[in-house]
Write a protein that holds these residues in place. Structure first.
Motif, short mmCIF file in Angstrom:
data_model
loop_
_atom_site.label_atom_id
_atom_site.label_comp_id
_atom_site.label_asym_id
_atom_site.label_seq_id
_atom_site.Cartn_x
_atom_site.Cartn_y
_atom_site.Cartn_z
N THR A 1 3.03 6.75 84.64
CA THR A 1 2.80 7.01 83.22
C THR A 1 3.97 6.48 82.39
O THR A 1 5.13 6.81 82.66
N LEU A 2 3.64 5.72 81.37
CA LEU A 2 4.64 5.37 80.36
C LEU A 2 4.38 6.33 79.19
O LEU A 2 3.33 6.25 78.54
N VAL A 3 5.31 7.25 78.99
CA VAL A 3 5.17 8.17 77.85
C VAL A 3 5.75 7.47 76.62
O VAL A 3 6.90 7.02 76.65
N VAL A 4 4.94 7.37 75.58
CA VAL A 4 5.42 6.75 74.34
C VAL A 4 5.61 7.87 73.32
O VAL A 4 4.65 8.54 72.93
N ALA A 5 6.87 8.11 72.98
CA ALA A 5 7.19 9.18 72.02
C ALA A 5 7.44 8.54 70.66
O ALA A 5 8.26 7.64 70.54
N ILE A 6 6.70 9.02 69.65
CA ILE A 6 6.83 8.40 68.32
C ILE A 6 7.45 9.42 67.36
O ILE A 6 6.97 10.56 67.28
N SER A 7 8.52 9.02 66.68
CA SER A 7 9.15 9.95 65.74
C SER A 7 9.97 9.18 64.70
O SER A 7 10.79 8.34 65.07
N GLN A 8 9.73 9.46 63.46
CA GLN A 8 10.54 8.86 62.40
C GLN A 8 11.99 9.32 62.53
O GLN A 8 12.92 8.55 62.61
N SER A 9 12.16 10.66 62.52
CA SER A 9 13.50 11.24 62.43
C SER A 9 14.28 11.13 63.73
O SER A 9 15.50 11.11 63.73
N GLY A 10 13.55 11.12 64.85
CA GLY A 10 14.22 11.16 66.15
C GLY A 10 14.76 12.53 66.50
O GLY A 10 15.50 12.69 67.48
N LYS B 1 8.46 7.52 82.74
CA LYS B 1 9.48 6.84 81.92
C LYS B 1 9.09 7.03 80.47
O LYS B 1 7.90 7.10 80.12
N VAL B 2 10.10 7.08 79.60
CA VAL B 2 9.83 7.33 78.18
C VAL B 2 10.28 6.16 77.33
O VAL B 2 11.44 5.75 77.36
N LEU B 3 9.33 5.64 76.57
CA LEU B 3 9.63 4.61 75.57
C LEU B 3 9.45 5.28 74.21
O LEU B 3 8.38 5.80 73.92
N SER B 4 10.51 5.30 73.41
CA SER B 4 10.32 5.94 72.11
C SER B 4 10.27 4.89 71.00
O SER B 4 10.82 3.81 71.12
N ILE B 5 9.58 5.28 69.94
CA ILE B 5 9.51 4.45 68.72
C ILE B 5 10.12 5.32 67.63
O ILE B 5 9.63 6.42 67.35
N CYS B 6 11.21 4.85 67.08
CA CYS B 6 11.98 5.75 66.22
C CYS B 6 12.60 4.97 65.06
O CYS B 6 12.82 3.76 65.16
N ASN B 7 12.89 5.69 63.98
CA ASN B 7 13.47 5.02 62.81
C ASN B 7 14.97 5.26 62.68
O ASN B 7 15.64 4.52 61.99
N VAL B 8 15.46 6.33 63.30
CA VAL B 8 16.87 6.69 63.08
C VAL B 8 17.66 6.40 64.35
O VAL B 8 17.48 7.06 65.38
N ILE B 9 18.52 5.42 64.23
CA ILE B 9 19.27 4.96 65.40
C ILE B 9 20.19 6.07 65.91
O ILE B 9 20.70 6.87 65.12
N GLU B 10 20.30 6.16 67.23
CA GLU B 10 21.21 7.13 67.86
C GLU B 10 20.83 8.58 67.58
O GLU B 10 21.65 9.48 67.76
N SER B 11 19.62 8.83 67.13
CA SER B 11 19.20 10.22 66.98
C SER B 11 18.85 10.74 68.38
O SER B 11 18.91 10.01 69.38
N SER B 12 18.47 12.01 68.47
CA SER B 12 18.32 12.64 69.79
C SER B 12 17.23 11.98 70.64
O SER B 12 17.39 11.81 71.85
N ILE B 13 16.10 11.64 70.02
CA ILE B 13 14.98 11.10 70.81
C ILE B 13 15.33 9.76 71.46
O ILE B 13 15.16 9.62 72.68
#
Ligand code: F6R
Length: 611
Positions: free
Chosen positions: A344-353, A371-383
């Motif tokens: 499974t490729l988990v795709v986590a989507i979050s603006q704020s992270g 494995k987790v691939l995230s899509i995020c707007n805030v660099i170096e945030s937690s997600i």
């Protein structure tokens, strides 16, 4: 999406730069810095963190310089730490940059071979060394800048100082904003008007492929070939609060209008029309490993608007790449025993992270071997920190609580992922790839034209503003879009709004249809158009008042609707972009007519860091 300020005049530059940067801080930043010239040398100070950290660092230090540049950073390349903070420098060049240099890796490799020592992970430092390289070959400063610009692919605004000249500031623009401010015996440059407004309201905007050279008493303008050009000056009438919103009444409206640009920024450096490929770096490499697995599937976890983005992606990824996708609310995922594992490729989507439920879903997934691939707007945030790989949206800071540009940049990334997976699985022929990539690259212009020309919202707003309920219907890939439209309306106008798949109405919700009930329907010319028309006819015959989002020039559908708003044609896959914009605008104008607190709606927070 960085903040830039530059000053030349008779006053000390330090307080002017810090005050200018402070005016840009409302967007939120991760590091800051300033540079001055004194006695033929640069004085550069940078810090990680908010502007207050830089202010503390400079406290008590008296800089005499009356020329200087400053920067607040919203990281795109490289962590938000001191070494990556601007200004960046080489021996004779110090500069600040807003934008993204697409070909910086290749330029970096070439410069390292030539002996340049590059310290940071940024694309910006490359520009300093590139200019330096031309200076080393004997070019004068302005020609060295012009020669460097010719080698840069991407978007930038640059403000540059020369160690050997404390009489001039050099600026150049391609794709990122720069505005010049004029005053008696002093001149200014900034990325945004608020940074200038307490000094002057006489400004000139630099356009793409234009340069400016600021001296104390004059500003001269050039094209990228070095020919001098005339510039008109304008008087800005905005007060400070208006200026922070670029003249828009609310941040949400400003952010809606920013979408063409931030989508273009998100595509930049990733869509390669020459090689007909999509570049997603580590994420692309991780996806490639997964497509080789026999039972590969994707599980999206997200909340709210980001969850709707995931639902849109399911249509694209399953259709184009033939990879099974499930989409789940993070808050549900974390409390069941989901069947995710090493395929499974988990795709986590979050603006704020920072969304607590999505973070918890990531942790659960990793425990189960995914494995987790995230899509995020805030660099170096937690997600991103807890994900295996991250693809950043380049939406810039989103201040309005109701998410708009974050959503469209998320689906931009998700569409690129769908095409990339299809490419990796060799499922697209050359023509198909070419058509899809071209359509993506043209998308920002289509949206820009729509935002300039749309008509018909005022009557819809008038009809809705005093209603207590509103329903949204759509089918296929428009289903998540109407869910998003309903969420926007309820969040900011406080009107109860529900979204239903058109085909589902007869299984229950049709019982709510009676005379005058407002229904917003997406009736675009896609492959479910005929089905949607039947669904709309069914509810119209029960008295529903139909407000259609329809394809431009579609006369038949106009007859079906009580009110309609036309959207431009776009390739079938990209229709979610054109239909979500009017729904965002509808929510905005209804809320504005009701006088609600649009940027900070009641009971809502921009980042939900608690369960
Ligand atoms: C709606 C909205 C929220 C967020 C949700 C997830 O306009 O903004 O529904 O989408 O709270 O937030 P992120 O994307 O930061 O994880």
């Amino acid at each position: 999406m960085c903040g830039i300020v530059g000053y030349i005049g008779d006053q000390k530059a330090k307080p002017i730069l810090l005050a200018g940067l402070k005016r840009l801080e409302y967007r939120g930043y991760d590091s800051a810095g300033v540079a001055f010239i004194k006695n033929g040398d640069f004085q550069i100070e940078r810090t990680q963190g908010k502007l207050s950290c830089l202010v503390d660092k400079l406290a008590g230090k008296d800089f005499e310089a009356t020329i200087g540049i400053g920067h607040t950073r919203w990281a795109t390349h490289g962590r938000p730490d001191e070494i990556n903070a601007h200004p960046h420098y080489s021996k004779d060049v110090v500069l600040v940059h807003n934008g993204i240099i697409e070909n910086y890796k290749k330029l970096k490799d070439d410069l390292i071979i030539k002996g340049h020592q590059i310290e940071s992970e940024t694309d910006t430092e490359i520009i300093c060394h590139l200019i330096q390289d031309f200076l080393n070959q004997g070019y004068d400063f302005q020609k060295a800048i012009r020669s460097a610009l010719k080698e840069l692919h991407g978007a930038y605004s640059l403000v540059i100082l020369n160690r050997n000249d404390n009489q001039r500031i050099y600026c150049a623009r391609k794709g990122s904003p720069l505005v010049l401010g004029f005053n008696n015996g002093e001149n200014f440059v900034a990325s945004d008007i608020p940074a200038l407004l307490s000094h002057t309201n006489e400004v000139a905007f630099l356009h793409d492929f234009e340069m400016a050279v600021l001296e104390k008493t004059q500003v001269t303008f050039y094209d990228f070939e070095g020919n001098s050009i005339e510039k008109e000056r304008q008087i800005i009438q905005w007060n400070m609060a208006q200026a922070e919103k670029s003249g828009y009444k609310h941040f949400m409206l400003k952010e809606i209008h920013e979408q063409p640009r931030v989508i273009a920024d998100t595509l930049l450096g990733r869509v390669d029309l020459e090689k007909m490929n999509i570049w997603l770096d580590d994420a692309g490499r991780l996806m490639k490993k997964f497509v080789q697995k026999p039972d590969f599937h994707i599980h999206v976890v997200a909340c709210g608007t980001s969850w709707h983005a995931g639902m849109v992606a399911r249509y694209w990824i399953e259709n184009l790449a033939k990879v099974p996708v499930s989409v789940e609310l993070s808050s549900e995922f974390r409390y069941r025993q989901p069947l995710v594992g090493e395929n499974t490729l988990v795709v986590a989507i979050s603006q704020s992270g920072e969304t607590a439920d999505t973070l918890a879903a990531i942790r659960e997934s990793k425990k189960m071997g995914a494995k987790v691939l995230s899509i995020c707007n805030v660099i170096e945030s937690s997600i991103p920190r807890e994900s295996d790989v991250t693809i950043y949206t380049h939406a810039g800071p989103e201040i309005g609580v109701a998410s708009t540009k974050a959503f469209t940049t998320q689906i931009t990334v998700l569409y690129m992922m769908a095409v990339k997976l299809a490419l990796q699985k060799k499922l697209l022929d050359d023509q198909d790839i070419q058509d899809r990539m071209k359509a993506l690259v043209e998308l920002p212009n289509i949206l820009k034209t729509f935002l300039r020309q749309y008509k018909g919202l005022d009557m819809m707003t008038e009809y809705l503003r005093n209603k207590e309920h509103c329903y949204f219907i759509g089918r296929g890939i428009q289903y998540p879009i109407i869910l998003e439209g309903a969420l926007k309306l309820k969040e900011i106008s406080y009107i109860h709004a529900d979204g239903y798949a058109g085909g589902e109405m007869k299984h229950g919700p049709i019982a709510l249809m009676e005379d005058g009930v407002p229904v917003v329907a997406t009736l675009l010319k896609d492959d479910l158009y005929d089905k949607m028309v039947s669904n709309v006819q069914e509810i119209k015959s029960r008295g529903a008042f139909i407000m259609g989002i329809i394809t431009q020039g579609d006369e038949d559908t106009k007859q079906l609707c009580d009110l309609y708003l036309e959207v431009p044609e776009a390739s079938m896959d990209l229709l979610p972009f054109v239909s979500v914009l009017p729904l965002q605008l509808l929510a905005y104008y209804v809320a504005d007519a009701k006088g609600t607190d649009i940027d900070q709606p009641r009971n809502l927070a921009k980042s939900v860091t608690v369960e």
